[in-house]
Design a protein around this motif. Structure first.
Motif, mmCIF file in Angstrom:
data_model
loop_
_atom_site.group_PDB
_atom_site.id
_atom_site.type_symbol
_atom_site.label_atom_id
_atom_site.label_comp_id
_atom_site.label_asym_id
_atom_site.label_seq_id
_atom_site.Cartn_x
_atom_site.Cartn_y
_atom_site.Cartn_z
ATOM 1 N N ASN A 137 0.840 -1.190 0.000
ATOM 2 C CA ASN A 137 0.000 0.000 0.000
ATOM 3 C C ASN A 137 0.877 1.242 0.000
ATOM 4 O OD1 ASN A 137 -2.470 -1.503 0.263
ATOM 5 N ND2 ASN A 137 -1.976 -1.810 2.426
ATOM 6 N N VAL A 138 0.612 2.149 -0.911
ATOM 7 C CA VAL A 138 1.385 3.390 -0.968
ATOM 8 C C VAL A 138 0.616 4.461 -0.202
ATOM 9 C CG1 VAL A 138 2.428 5.148 -2.434
ATOM 10 C CG2 VAL A 138 2.412 2.744 -3.163
ATOM 11 N N ALA A 139 1.170 4.897 0.913
ATOM 12 C CA ALA A 139 0.558 5.949 1.719
ATOM 13 C C ALA A 139 1.275 7.268 1.416
ATOM 14 C CB ALA A 139 0.622 5.595 3.198
ATOM 15 N N SER A 140 1.763 7.935 2.425
ATOM 16 C CA SER A 140 2.442 9.219 2.268
ATOM 17 C C SER A 140 3.014 9.597 3.623
ATOM 18 C CB SER A 140 1.437 10.289 1.809
ATOM 19 O OG SER A 140 1.949 11.590 1.981
ATOM 20 N N THR A 141 3.990 10.459 3.622
ATOM 21 C CA THR A 141 4.480 10.976 4.903
ATOM 22 C C THR A 141 3.377 11.751 5.624
ATOM 23 O OG1 THR A 141 5.389 12.879 3.695
ATOM 24 C CG2 THR A 141 6.917 11.112 4.273
ATOM 25 N N THR A 142 2.391 12.270 4.862
ATOM 26 C CA THR A 142 1.274 12.969 5.510
ATOM 27 C C THR A 142 0.332 11.995 6.203
ATOM 28 O OG1 THR A 142 -0.145 12.928 3.552
ATOM 29 C CG2 THR A 142 1.369 14.784 3.767
ATOM 30 N N TYR A 153 -6.568 14.195 2.749
ATOM 31 C CA TYR A 153 -5.492 13.334 2.262
ATOM 32 C C TYR A 153 -4.724 12.717 3.430
ATOM 33 C CZ TYR A 153 -1.363 11.955 -0.462
ATOM 34 O OH TYR A 153 -0.339 11.246 -1.069
ATOM 35 N N SER A 154 -4.348 13.545 4.414
ATOM 36 C CA SER A 154 -3.621 13.035 5.575
ATOM 37 C C SER A 154 -4.442 12.005 6.330
ATOM 38 C CB SER A 154 -3.258 14.193 6.519
ATOM 39 O OG SER A 154 -2.299 15.047 5.950
ATOM 40 N N ASN A 179 2.650 -4.668 3.304
ATOM 41 C CA ASN A 179 3.548 -3.603 3.735
ATOM 42 C C ASN A 179 3.127 -2.266 3.138
ATOM 43 O OD1 ASN A 179 5.774 -5.031 5.314
ATOM 44 N ND2 ASN A 179 5.732 -6.249 3.435
ATOM 45 N N CYS A 180 3.747 -1.216 3.626
ATOM 46 C CA CYS A 180 3.359 0.137 3.217
ATOM 47 C C CYS A 180 4.593 0.972 2.920
ATOM 48 C CB CYS A 180 2.544 0.787 4.333
ATOM 49 S SG CYS A 180 1.992 2.464 3.995
ATOM 50 N N ILE A 181 4.537 1.735 1.842
ATOM 51 C CA ILE A 181 5.562 2.726 1.525
ATOM 52 C C ILE A 181 4.949 4.110 1.711
ATOM 53 C CG2 ILE A 181 7.115 3.653 -0.223
ATOM 54 C CD1 ILE A 181 7.063 0.930 -1.596
ATOM 55 N N ALA A 182 5.641 4.966 2.437
ATOM 56 C CA ALA A 182 5.172 6.328 2.673
ATOM 57 C C ALA A 182 6.165 7.308 2.042
ATOM 58 C CB ALA A 182 5.040 6.597 4.169
ATOM 59 N N PRO A 183 5.934 7.685 0.784
ATOM 60 C CA PRO A 183 6.873 8.576 0.103
ATOM 61 C C PRO A 183 6.744 10.023 0.586
ATOM 62 C CG PRO A 183 5.494 7.342 -1.461
ATOM 63 C CD PRO A 183 4.862 7.241 -0.106
ATOM 64 N N GLY A 184 7.857 10.732 0.508
ATOM 65 C CA GLY A 184 7.854 12.163 0.751
ATOM 66 C C GLY A 184 7.772 12.907 -0.572
ATOM 67 N N ALA A 185 8.666 13.855 -0.773
ATOM 68 C CA ALA A 185 8.629 14.716 -1.959
ATOM 69 C C ALA A 185 9.382 14.072 -3.125
ATOM 70 C CB ALA A 185 9.241 16.073 -1.637
ATOM 71 N N PHE A 186 8.642 13.703 -4.164
ATOM 72 C CA PHE A 186 9.233 13.129 -5.370
ATOM 73 C C PHE A 186 8.925 14.019 -6.564
ATOM 74 C CE2 PHE A 186 9.735 9.563 -2.699
ATOM 75 C CZ PHE A 186 10.644 8.693 -3.296
ATOM 76 N N VAL A 187 9.822 14.032 -7.517
ATOM 77 C CA VAL A 187 9.630 14.838 -8.725
ATOM 78 C C VAL A 187 8.703 14.075 -9.667
ATOM 79 C CG1 VAL A 187 10.739 15.973 -10.678
ATOM 80 C CG2 VAL A 187 11.900 15.889 -8.462
#
Length: 249
Positions: A137-142, A153-154, A179-187
């Motif tokens: 699951n792709v989440a986010s740092t938020t 969104y958060s 598992n989960c990936i929480a990406p930050g700032a990506f281009v």
């Protein structure tokens, strides 16, 4: 390292651009059969064209539960199995909470929470029948730390984090890793307003200890590993990939 992904079947949502497209292409290069799902047919076709014949496309609107319901059956009809699911699709409506239309919340929860849950349920049941599988699951740092003006969104991404942990515990005995990936700032295109404004870009990277935004290529090795049989003892983990941003005071 051989990730043992050759001829596995992986579904990636939100695969028409950005991180989803990058993950789909990386999995194809590893030899997986990838079903790339999104709303944008033209953009999906462009991704598939670069996939070396290992990416097929599937139009799906994750706001619509009836559309979501057809996704996993379509994968099974094409390939007869599903070994990996990457719930990447998401929307991030911005605005002041006090004046937000409840419809905005409804859409954010439908795409960011309900759709991943329905897809994980449908795919996971088949994975259990097959003897195992992997869900990312792709989440986010938020979703790890709240962010103003992104309250829906958060909230939804925080739910994805908890969903990951709870489902991982329930399905670990079934050999299904979650598992989960929480990406930050990506281009990516989603960050166009930031990357094309020198002022906004400078403000954004000032918050990141690494001093820059990341390229999607810096996320895909982790995604590939997490849908690989090599990650069979990794479950319930939240991998924050943000250049140190969420780890500082």
């Amino acid at each position: 390292m051989d990730l043992q992904l050759r001829d596995t079947v992986v579904l990636v949502t939100g695969a028409s651009r950005g991180l989803g497209a990058a993950m789909a292409l990386a999995l194809a290069r590893e030899g997986a059969h990838v079903v790339a799902a999104a709303r944008s047919v033209d953009s999906l076709a462009a991704v598939a064209a670069d996939g070396g014949g290992r990416i097929t496309t599937l139009e799906a609107d994750l706001r619509d539960e009836s559309s979501v319901a057809g996704v996993v059956p379509a994968v099974l009809e094409r390939h007869g199995r599903i070994d990996g699911l990457i719930n990447n699709a998401g929307i991030a409506p911005a605005g002041k909470f006090a004046t937000q239309d409840p419809a905005i919340w409804k859409d954010a929860l439908a795409v960011n929470v309900v759709a991943p849950m329905l897809l994980a349920q449908a795919a996971g049941v088949r994975m259990i029948e097959q003897g195992g599988g992997r869900i990312v699951n792709v989440a986010s740092t938020t979703g790890v730390r709240g962010k103003p003006y992104l309250v829906p969104y958060s909230t939804s991404k925080g739910a994805v984090v908890r969903f990951t942990e709870a489902l991982a515990a329930e399905w670990a005995p079934k050999n299904v890793q979650v598992n989960c990936i929480a990406p930050g700032a990506f281009v990516t295109e989603a960050q166009k307003a930031v990357t094309e404004s020198p002022e906004l870009h400078a403000k954004r990277i000032a918050k990141i200890p690494a001093g820059r935004m990341a390229d999607p290529a810096e996320l895909v090795p982790l995604a590939c590993l997490l849908v690989s049989p090599l990650s069979s003892f990794t479950t319930g983990a939240i991998f924050v990939v943000d250049g140190g941003e969420s780890g500082k005071l």
